[in-house]
Write a protein that holds these residues in place. Structure first.
Motif, PDB file in Angstrom:
ATOM      1  N   THR A 111      47.902  26.274  -7.361  1.00 20.13           N
ATOM      2  CA  THR A 111      49.312  26.328  -7.012  1.00 20.13           C
ATOM      3  C   THR A 111      49.653  25.125  -6.147  1.00 20.13           C
ATOM      4  O   THR A 111      48.798  24.615  -5.415  1.00 20.13           O
ATOM      5  N   GLU A 112      50.881  24.675  -6.231  1.00 15.04           N
ATOM      6  CA  GLU A 112      51.311  23.572  -5.385  1.00 15.04           C
ATOM      7  C   GLU A 112      51.802  24.055  -4.024  1.00 15.04           C
ATOM      8  O   GLU A 112      52.025  23.243  -3.127  1.00 15.04           O
ATOM      9  N   ASP A 113      51.953  25.377  -3.862  1.00 17.75           N
ATOM     10  CA  ASP A 113      52.414  25.938  -2.589  1.00 17.75           C
ATOM     11  C   ASP A 113      51.857  27.354  -2.475  1.00 17.75           C
ATOM     12  O   ASP A 113      52.416  28.299  -3.041  1.00 17.75           O
ATOM     13  N   ALA A 114      50.740  27.501  -1.777  1.00 17.93           N
ATOM     14  CA  ALA A 114      50.084  28.803  -1.679  1.00 17.93           C
ATOM     15  C   ALA A 114      50.972  29.837  -1.002  1.00 17.93           C
ATOM     16  O   ALA A 114      50.977  31.014  -1.386  1.00 17.93           O
ATOM     17  N   ASP A 115      51.752  29.420  -0.003  1.00 18.97           N
ATOM     18  CA  ASP A 115      52.603  30.377   0.701  1.00 18.97           C
ATOM     19  C   ASP A 115      53.712  30.900  -0.210  1.00 18.97           C
ATOM     20  O   ASP A 115      54.002  32.103  -0.230  1.00 18.97           O
ATOM     21  N   ALA A 116      54.317  29.998  -0.978  1.00 24.06           N
ATOM     22  CA  ALA A 116      55.377  30.434  -1.891  1.00 24.06           C
ATOM     23  C   ALA A 116      54.809  31.334  -2.985  1.00 24.06           C
ATOM     24  O   ALA A 116      55.435  32.342  -3.361  1.00 24.06           O
ATOM     25  N   THR A 117      53.629  31.000  -3.508  1.00 21.18           N
ATOM     26  CA  THR A 117      53.043  31.825  -4.564  1.00 21.18           C
ATOM     27  C   THR A 117      52.618  33.181  -4.013  1.00 21.18           C
ATOM     28  O   THR A 117      52.759  34.204  -4.689  1.00 21.18           O
ATOM     29  N   VAL A 123      54.777  35.347 -11.539  1.00 24.64           N
ATOM     30  CA  VAL A 123      54.133  34.685 -10.401  1.00 24.64           C
ATOM     31  C   VAL A 123      53.795  33.236 -10.725  1.00 24.64           C
ATOM     32  O   VAL A 123      54.043  32.324  -9.921  1.00 24.64           O
ATOM     33  N   PHE A 124      53.237  32.992 -11.925  1.00 25.07           N
ATOM     34  CA  PHE A 124      52.704  31.669 -12.262  1.00 25.07           C
ATOM     35  C   PHE A 124      53.494  30.934 -13.345  1.00 25.07           C
ATOM     36  O   PHE A 124      53.142  29.812 -13.696  1.00 25.07           O
ATOM     37  N   ASP A 125      54.498  31.574 -13.935  1.00 24.31           N
ATOM     38  CA  ASP A 125      55.259  30.957 -15.024  1.00 24.31           C
ATOM     39  C   ASP A 125      54.358  30.648 -16.218  1.00 24.31           C
ATOM     40  O   ASP A 125      54.508  29.626 -16.889  1.00 24.31           O
ATOM     41  N   TRP A 126      53.421  31.550 -16.502  1.00 26.58           N
ATOM     42  CA  TRP A 126      52.535  31.373 -17.653  1.00 26.58           C
ATOM     43  C   TRP A 126      53.293  31.597 -18.955  1.00 26.58           C
ATOM     44  O   TRP A 126      54.246  32.373 -19.020  1.00 26.58           O
ATOM     45  N   THR A 127      52.838  30.928 -20.001  1.00 25.53           N
ATOM     46  CA  THR A 127      53.278  31.268 -21.349  1.00 25.53           C
ATOM     47  C   THR A 127      52.394  32.401 -21.865  1.00 25.53           C
ATOM     48  O   THR A 127      51.242  32.550 -21.464  1.00 25.53           O
TER      49      THR A 127
END
Length: 250
Positions: A78-84, A159-163
């Motif tokens: 993740t590029e931002d652990a707190d946001a995720t 959470v991750f915007d996965w396809t």
């Protein structure tokens, strides 16, 4: 196409919590050719890095709580652990630890989806994650074993915007245009023995030969080497300390 290096939302690292780090090193080195290095700093808690050549591909750590099960944990970039971590909570999951800084290496959190399957978040700084993916001896697939597929389909893409690509028999997860893993519904036998979890598969050149070596080294077969029509050879094993993992030959 499969990822060859960590991408946002994709698996970037895998770590084994085990009651016997030295025995685990010996077992997995015999299967994958790993070279293991233990961090000597007391604050590292005995964490050991497994390498292929100079590339870090996995880690071992001792169990920190008496009730902790031996298990592999998959980390997602993740590029931002707190946001995720906030997105995990908003989607109905639980943040079990962190987010917290790990020296200068990155920012880390441990979370669980609504069914209880545990995974980690990794925001890279000095350490990006696995130096290899989908090479022999490296992580090649990450599979969610769950009793709640409908809940997982709602949780993870939010959470991750996965396809997501699903058929009648299997669901594939993707990030940054490449499939990296999937989801399998637990049958009654597995559900009785293991809670929902993420199962890492390591790439090998010969699934049958590697499974045979695992048995000789004290491992246990959970699903024998099987060829998936149009796909890989796969097997699921349990190491001598009780942690589950998979192997596959693309």
């Amino acid at each position: 196409m499969k990822p060859t290096e960590p991408v946002p939302g994709g698996p970037c690292w895998v770590e084994l919590g085990t009651p016997d780090v030295q025995a685990a090193q010996t077992f997995y080195a015999s299967l994958f050719g790993w070279r293991c290095e233990t961090d000597p700093r007391p604050e590292a808690g005995g964490c050991t890095t497994a390498r292929l050549g100079e590339d870090a591909v996995a880690a071992f750590s001792p169990l920190y709580r008496p009730e902790q099960r031996p298990a592999w944990t998959v980390s997602f970039a993740t590029e931002d652990a707190d946001a995720t971590a906030g997105a995990v909570r908003s989607a109905g999951g639980t943040v079990l630890m962190g987010p917290m800084d790990v020296f200068d290496q990155g920012r880390f959190a441990v979370a669980a989806d609504p069914s209880g399957a545990v995974f980690s978040l990794w925001q890279a700084r000095a350490f990006r994650g696995a130096g290899r993916l989908n090479d022999a001896g490296a992580l090649g697939w990450a599979e969610l074993r769950t009793s709640d597929p409908r809940g997982a389909l709602a949780f993870y893409p939010s959470v991750f915007d996965w396809t997501v690509s699903s058929s009648a028999h299997f669901t594939h997860w993707g990030a940054d245009g490449a499939d990296f893993g999937g989801m399998k519904v637990q049958d009654d036998d597995e559900r009785a023995e293991a809670p929902p979890h993420w199962l890492p598969y390591f790439t090998v050149s010969d699934t049958e030969a590697t499974a045979a070596r695992a048995l000789t080294a004290g491992g246990e077969p959970l699903a024998p080497p099987t060829h998936i029509p149009g796909g890989p050879w796969v097997a699921v094993l349990r190491d001598p300390q009780g942690a589950r993992f998979g192997i596959h030959t693309p």
